[in-house]
Motif scaffolding. Structure first.
Motif, PDB file in Angstrom:
ATOM      1  N   THR A 132       0.829  -1.204   0.000  1.00  0.00           N
ATOM      2  CA  THR A 132       0.000   0.000   0.000  1.00  0.00           C
ATOM      3  C   THR A 132       0.863   1.253   0.000  1.00  0.00           C
ATOM      4  O   THR A 132       1.967   1.268   0.491  1.00  0.00           O
ATOM      5  CB  THR A 132      -0.889   0.043   1.253  1.00  0.00           C
ATOM      6  OG1 THR A 132      -0.361  -0.789   2.247  1.00  0.00           O
ATOM      7  CG2 THR A 132      -2.287  -0.323   0.970  1.00  0.00           C
ATOM      8  N   GLU A 133       0.286   2.298  -0.568  1.00  0.00           N
ATOM      9  CA  GLU A 133       0.991   3.576  -0.631  1.00  0.00           C
ATOM     10  C   GLU A 133       1.105   4.171   0.773  1.00  0.00           C
ATOM     11  O   GLU A 133       0.194   4.062   1.583  1.00  0.00           O
ATOM     12  CB  GLU A 133       0.227   4.533  -1.530  1.00  0.00           C
ATOM     13  CG  GLU A 133       0.916   5.873  -1.662  1.00  0.00           C
ATOM     14  CD  GLU A 133       0.095   6.839  -2.489  1.00  0.00           C
ATOM     15  OE1 GLU A 133       0.243   8.046  -2.259  1.00  0.00           O
ATOM     16  OE2 GLU A 133      -0.688   6.390  -3.340  1.00  0.00           O
ATOM     17  N   ASN A 134       2.204   4.805   1.034  1.00  0.00           N
ATOM     18  CA  ASN A 134       2.435   5.472   2.310  1.00  0.00           C
ATOM     19  C   ASN A 134       1.632   6.775   2.325  1.00  0.00           C
ATOM     20  O   ASN A 134       1.924   7.685   1.565  1.00  0.00           O
ATOM     21  CB  ASN A 134       3.928   5.745   2.472  1.00  0.00           C
ATOM     22  CG  ASN A 134       4.265   6.552   3.691  1.00  0.00           C
ATOM     23  OD1 ASN A 134       3.403   6.962   4.459  1.00  0.00           O
ATOM     24  ND2 ASN A 134       5.541   6.790   3.889  1.00  0.00           N
ATOM     25  N   PRO A 135       0.626   6.911   3.211  1.00  0.00           N
ATOM     26  CA  PRO A 135      -0.174   8.138   3.231  1.00  0.00           C
ATOM     27  C   PRO A 135       0.591   9.349   3.756  1.00  0.00           C
ATOM     28  O   PRO A 135       0.104  10.466   3.698  1.00  0.00           O
ATOM     29  CB  PRO A 135      -1.343   7.776   4.152  1.00  0.00           C
ATOM     30  CG  PRO A 135      -0.816   6.706   5.024  1.00  0.00           C
ATOM     31  CD  PRO A 135       0.168   5.944   4.195  1.00  0.00           C
ATOM     32  N   PHE A 136       1.803   9.141   4.248  1.00  0.00           N
ATOM     33  CA  PHE A 136       2.606  10.233   4.799  1.00  0.00           C
ATOM     34  C   PHE A 136       3.710  10.703   3.844  1.00  0.00           C
ATOM     35  O   PHE A 136       4.566  11.490   4.221  1.00  0.00           O
ATOM     36  CB  PHE A 136       3.220   9.803   6.136  1.00  0.00           C
ATOM     37  CG  PHE A 136       2.185   9.604   7.200  1.00  0.00           C
ATOM     38  CD1 PHE A 136       1.764  10.660   7.988  1.00  0.00           C
ATOM     39  CD2 PHE A 136       1.608   8.367   7.403  1.00  0.00           C
ATOM     40  CE1 PHE A 136       0.800  10.494   8.955  1.00  0.00           C
ATOM     41  CE2 PHE A 136       0.644   8.186   8.376  1.00  0.00           C
ATOM     42  CZ  PHE A 136       0.231   9.249   9.148  1.00  0.00           C
ATOM     43  N   THR A 137       3.675  10.235   2.594  1.00  0.00           N
ATOM     44  CA  THR A 137       4.726  10.559   1.624  1.00  0.00           C
ATOM     45  C   THR A 137       4.988  12.052   1.491  1.00  0.00           C
ATOM     46  O   THR A 137       6.130  12.479   1.496  1.00  0.00           O
ATOM     47  CB  THR A 137       4.370   9.969   0.241  1.00  0.00           C
ATOM     48  OG1 THR A 137       4.248   8.556   0.379  1.00  0.00           O
ATOM     49  CG2 THR A 137       5.428  10.285  -0.779  1.00  0.00           C
ATOM     50  N   ASP A 138       3.967  12.864   1.386  1.00  0.00           N
ATOM     51  CA  ASP A 138       4.145  14.305   1.194  1.00  0.00           C
ATOM     52  C   ASP A 138       3.901  15.106   2.468  1.00  0.00           C
ATOM     53  O   ASP A 138       3.704  16.320   2.404  1.00  0.00           O
ATOM     54  CB  ASP A 138       3.203  14.809   0.099  1.00  0.00           C
ATOM     55  CG  ASP A 138       3.511  14.170  -1.239  1.00  0.00           C
ATOM     56  OD1 ASP A 138       4.698  13.892  -1.489  1.00  0.00           O
ATOM     57  OD2 ASP A 138       2.581  13.940  -2.018  1.00  0.00           O
TER      58      ASP A 138
ATOM     59  N   THR B 187      -1.545  13.672   8.899  1.00  0.00           N
ATOM     60  CA  THR B 187      -1.972  14.098   7.571  1.00  0.00           C
ATOM     61  C   THR B 187      -3.494  14.054   7.456  1.00  0.00           C
ATOM     62  O   THR B 187      -4.144  13.268   8.137  1.00  0.00           O
ATOM     63  CB  THR B 187      -1.337  13.221   6.470  1.00  0.00           C
ATOM     64  OG1 THR B 187      -1.809  13.651   5.207  1.00  0.00           O
ATOM     65  CG2 THR B 187      -1.655  11.759   6.635  1.00  0.00           C
ATOM     66  N   ARG B 188      -4.040  14.896   6.601  1.00  0.00           N
ATOM     67  CA  ARG B 188      -5.496  14.902   6.375  1.00  0.00           C
ATOM     68  C   ARG B 188      -5.962  13.600   5.724  1.00  0.00           C
ATOM     69  O   ARG B 188      -7.117  13.230   5.833  1.00  0.00           O
ATOM     70  CB  ARG B 188      -5.886  16.073   5.478  1.00  0.00           C
ATOM     71  CG  ARG B 188      -5.749  17.399   6.146  1.00  0.00           C
ATOM     72  CD  ARG B 188      -6.096  18.504   5.161  1.00  0.00           C
ATOM     73  NE  ARG B 188      -5.662  19.792   5.667  1.00  0.00           N
ATOM     74  CZ  ARG B 188      -6.496  20.732   6.057  1.00  0.00           C
ATOM     75  NH1 ARG B 188      -7.787  20.542   5.971  1.00  0.00           N
ATOM     76  NH2 ARG B 188      -6.024  21.867   6.511  1.00  0.00           N
ATOM     77  N   ARG B 189      -5.053  12.921   5.025  1.00  0.00           N
ATOM     78  CA  ARG B 189      -5.444  11.678   4.344  1.00  0.00           C
ATOM     79  C   ARG B 189      -5.860  10.596   5.336  1.00  0.00           C
ATOM     80  O   ARG B 189      -6.722   9.788   5.046  1.00  0.00           O
ATOM     81  CB  ARG B 189      -4.312  11.163   3.472  1.00  0.00           C
ATOM     82  CG  ARG B 189      -4.188  11.963   2.198  1.00  0.00           C
ATOM     83  CD  ARG B 189      -3.117  11.403   1.332  1.00  0.00           C
ATOM     84  NE  ARG B 189      -2.049  12.402   1.347  1.00  0.00           N
ATOM     85  CZ  ARG B 189      -0.829  12.203   0.964  1.00  0.00           C
ATOM     86  NH1 ARG B 189      -0.447  11.020   0.574  1.00  0.00           N
ATOM     87  NH2 ARG B 189       0.051  13.174   0.990  1.00  0.00           N
ATOM     88  N   VAL B 190      -5.198  10.561   6.494  1.00  0.00           N
ATOM     89  CA  VAL B 190      -5.538   9.609   7.560  1.00  0.00           C
ATOM     90  C   VAL B 190      -5.441  10.353   8.896  1.00  0.00           C
ATOM     91  O   VAL B 190      -4.524  10.163   9.669  1.00  0.00           O
ATOM     92  CB  VAL B 190      -4.632   8.354   7.542  1.00  0.00           C
ATOM     93  CG1 VAL B 190      -5.018   7.395   6.442  1.00  0.00           C
ATOM     94  CG2 VAL B 190      -3.175   8.718   7.449  1.00  0.00           C
ATOM     95  N   PRO B 191      -6.416  11.236   9.190  1.00  0.00           N
ATOM     96  CA  PRO B 191      -6.325  12.098  10.367  1.00  0.00           C
ATOM     97  C   PRO B 191      -6.356  11.357  11.696  1.00  0.00           C
ATOM     98  O   PRO B 191      -5.991  11.920  12.719  1.00  0.00           O
ATOM     99  CB  PRO B 191      -7.528  13.028  10.225  1.00  0.00           C
ATOM    100  CG  PRO B 191      -8.482  12.291   9.357  1.00  0.00           C
ATOM    101  CD  PRO B 191      -7.637  11.457   8.439  1.00  0.00           C
ATOM    102  N   ASP B 192      -6.758  10.097  11.680  1.00  0.00           N
ATOM    103  CA  ASP B 192      -6.794   9.325  12.918  1.00  0.00           C
ATOM    104  C   ASP B 192      -5.546   8.458  13.083  1.00  0.00           C
ATOM    105  O   ASP B 192      -5.543   7.498  13.846  1.00  0.00           O
ATOM    106  CB  ASP B 192      -8.052   8.461  12.965  1.00  0.00           C
ATOM    107  CG  ASP B 192      -8.118   7.471  11.811  1.00  0.00           C
ATOM    108  OD1 ASP B 192      -7.470   7.715  10.770  1.00  0.00           O
ATOM    109  OD2 ASP B 192      -8.822   6.459  11.945  1.00  0.00           O
TER     110      ASP B 192
END
Length: 66
Positions: free
Chosen positions: A2-8, A28-33
């Motif tokens: 899976t892609e790392n949601p913290f990349t940017d 990150t807003r992509r995974v705020p929890d």
């Protein structure tokens, strides 16, 4: 894989760490929890992703020097 949601994401480390290697954290807003952790000496390396309870336990133990 899976892609790392913290990349940017912008990672931050404690101001008291100086120039020494340290753990950096990001949210990150992509995974705020979730909280992403990485090694400041290897920012292109793996990111450990923690849930809120895991993050709370990490902070609790880090504050005690464990």
């Amino acid at each position: 894989m899976t892609e790392n949601p913290f990349t940017d994401s912008e990672f931050f480390k404690s101001g008291g760490s100086g120039d020494k290697g340290c753990v950096e954290a990001a949210i990150t807003r992509r995974v705020p929890d979730r909280v992403g952790l990485r090694d400041s000496k290897n920012p292109q390396g793996a990111v450990l992703i923690l849930r809120p309870g895991e993050w709370a336990a990490f902070i609790r133990h880090a504050g005690r020097g464990l």
